[in-house]
Design a protein around this motif. Structure first.
Motif, PDB file in Angstrom:
ATOM      1  N   GLN A 155       9.864  28.686  -5.177  1.00 33.22           N
ATOM      2  CA  GLN A 155      11.009  27.903  -4.715  1.00 33.22           C
ATOM      3  C   GLN A 155      10.925  27.665  -3.213  1.00 33.22           C
ATOM      4  O   GLN A 155      11.197  26.553  -2.740  1.00 33.22           O
ATOM      5  CB  GLN A 155      12.321  28.611  -5.084  1.00 33.22           C
ATOM      6  N   ILE A 156      10.532  28.684  -2.457  1.00 32.57           N
ATOM      7  CA  ILE A 156      10.344  28.521  -1.010  1.00 32.57           C
ATOM      8  C   ILE A 156       9.303  27.444  -0.739  1.00 32.57           C
ATOM      9  O   ILE A 156       9.494  26.572   0.113  1.00 32.57           O
ATOM     10  CB  ILE A 156       9.942  29.867  -0.356  1.00 32.57           C
ATOM     11  N   LEU A 157       8.208  27.483  -1.474  1.00 27.13           N
ATOM     12  CA  LEU A 157       7.146  26.489  -1.297  1.00 27.13           C
ATOM     13  C   LEU A 157       7.654  25.085  -1.636  1.00 27.13           C
ATOM     14  O   LEU A 157       7.416  24.133  -0.887  1.00 27.13           O
ATOM     15  CB  LEU A 157       5.935  26.841  -2.156  1.00 27.13           C
ATOM     16  N   ALA A 158       8.356  24.951  -2.745  1.00 27.09           N
ATOM     17  CA  ALA A 158       8.832  23.634  -3.196  1.00 27.09           C
ATOM     18  C   ALA A 158       9.816  22.999  -2.214  1.00 27.09           C
ATOM     19  O   ALA A 158       9.968  21.774  -2.190  1.00 27.09           O
ATOM     20  CB  ALA A 158       9.477  23.756  -4.578  1.00 27.09           C
ATOM     21  N   GLU A 159      10.474  23.809  -1.409  1.00 25.62           N
ATOM     22  CA  GLU A 159      11.480  23.296  -0.477  1.00 25.62           C
ATOM     23  C   GLU A 159      10.910  22.923   0.894  1.00 25.62           C
ATOM     24  O   GLU A 159      11.670  22.615   1.818  1.00 25.62           O
ATOM     25  CB  GLU A 159      12.602  24.339  -0.320  1.00 25.62           C
ATOM     26  N   GLN A 160       9.597  22.902   1.031  1.00 24.83           N
ATOM     27  CA  GLN A 160       8.984  22.520   2.307  1.00 24.83           C
ATOM     28  C   GLN A 160       9.215  21.031   2.563  1.00 24.83           C
ATOM     29  O   GLN A 160       9.151  20.204   1.644  1.00 24.83           O
ATOM     30  CB  GLN A 160       7.496  22.850   2.306  1.00 24.83           C
ATOM     31  N   ASN A 161       9.470  20.686   3.822  1.00 26.98           N
ATOM     32  CA  ASN A 161       9.823  19.314   4.192  1.00 26.98           C
ATOM     33  C   ASN A 161       8.803  18.282   3.734  1.00 26.98           C
ATOM     34  O   ASN A 161       9.174  17.200   3.286  1.00 26.98           O
ATOM     35  CB  ASN A 161      10.011  19.194   5.710  1.00 26.98           C
ATOM     36  N   TYR A 162       7.523  18.589   3.862  1.00 30.80           N
ATOM     37  CA  TYR A 162       6.486  17.615   3.486  1.00 30.80           C
ATOM     38  C   TYR A 162       6.628  17.215   2.014  1.00 30.80           C
ATOM     39  O   TYR A 162       6.596  16.031   1.677  1.00 30.80           O
ATOM     40  CB  TYR A 162       5.093  18.186   3.745  1.00 30.80           C
ATOM     41  N   TYR A 163       6.791  18.206   1.139  1.00 35.86           N
ATOM     42  CA  TYR A 163       6.909  17.907  -0.292  1.00 35.86           C
ATOM     43  C   TYR A 163       8.160  17.080  -0.583  1.00 35.86           C
ATOM     44  O   TYR A 163       8.117  16.114  -1.347  1.00 35.86           O
ATOM     45  CB  TYR A 163       6.949  19.192  -1.120  1.00 35.86           C
ATOM     46  N   LEU A 164       9.266  17.481   0.027  1.00 38.17           N
ATOM     47  CA  LEU A 164      10.526  16.763  -0.205  1.00 38.17           C
ATOM     48  C   LEU A 164      10.443  15.324   0.291  1.00 38.17           C
ATOM     49  O   LEU A 164      10.910  14.396  -0.377  1.00 38.17           O
ATOM     50  CB  LEU A 164      11.684  17.503   0.460  1.00 38.17           C
TER      51      LEU A 164
END
Length: 197
Positions: A65-74
């Motif tokens: 979840q921490i990884l998925a919330e990174q700005n680049y991905y979003l």
């Protein structure tokens, strides 16, 4: 085991470049958050391409979840380049494999050979000898390997990760550890990932 999947959905895309950017973000999270329990997988891996998606696998949902919330991905999802899944449970009946960073291959790349020649020349000169390179052809077949371009966050130097997929050689254990790039290596860090998602 849990996972998130990022599908690269842009019409014209360089999947190797996108995979490299995703791995670079994982590498940053590894160092900033001290998370070392996430590995990568490429579900559509073939001889010609790593595929149109990358999967991050971990026994810990919170790390994913921490990884998925990174700005680049979003941002990439917002712009319509990525489709990012929620954290999901991995299939229990899947076969497993290793995605490894094969640094031996790097030695035989043009830049690797140039480094070897440069070092050999410096050693010969330090001994007071004249450097005479030996020309020999090297015939190497490494199988399914893809070069993923990545850049260092600290030095901005570009380099390539030589990623190879190896079939399952052992049953995944509970204490799996990946490198900071989410890969296994040929010695101490092994993280078996499912083949299907």
């Amino acid at each position: 085991m849990h996972y998130i999947r990022i599908n690269f959905i842009a019409k014209e895309q360089d999947v190797n470049h996108l995979a490299g950017k995703c791995i670079r973000i994982l590498h940053g999270v590894y160092h900033r958050q001290k998370i070392n329990n996430i590995a990568i997988a490429f579900p559509e891996w073939s001889c010609s391409s790593p595929g149109d998606s990358i999967v991050f696998v971990s026994p810990d949902k919170d790390s994913l979840q921490i990884l998925a919330e990174q700005n680049y991905y979003l941002k990439m999802q917002e712009l319509g380049y990525f489709n990012i899944s929620n954290v999901r449970q991995s299939p229990s009946d899947s076969d497993y494999c290793l995605f490894i960073r094969n640094q031996r291959i790097e030695k035989y790349s043009p830049s690797g050979l140039k480094r070897i020649l440069h070092r050999s020349k410096k050693r010969a000169e330090s001994r007071g000898e004249i450097y005479r390179p030996i020309h020999q052809s090297i015939d190497v077949n490494w199988g399914d390997v893809h070069l993923i371009p990545i850049s260092s966050g600290s030095s901005n130097q570009e380099f390539k990760l030589y990623i190879e997929r190896l079939p399952k050689t052992a049953q995944p254990g509970d204490n799996q550890i990946a490198t900071s790039y989410g890969l296994s290596n040929q010695s101490s860090k092994q993280f078996y990932v499912p083949l299907s998602f």
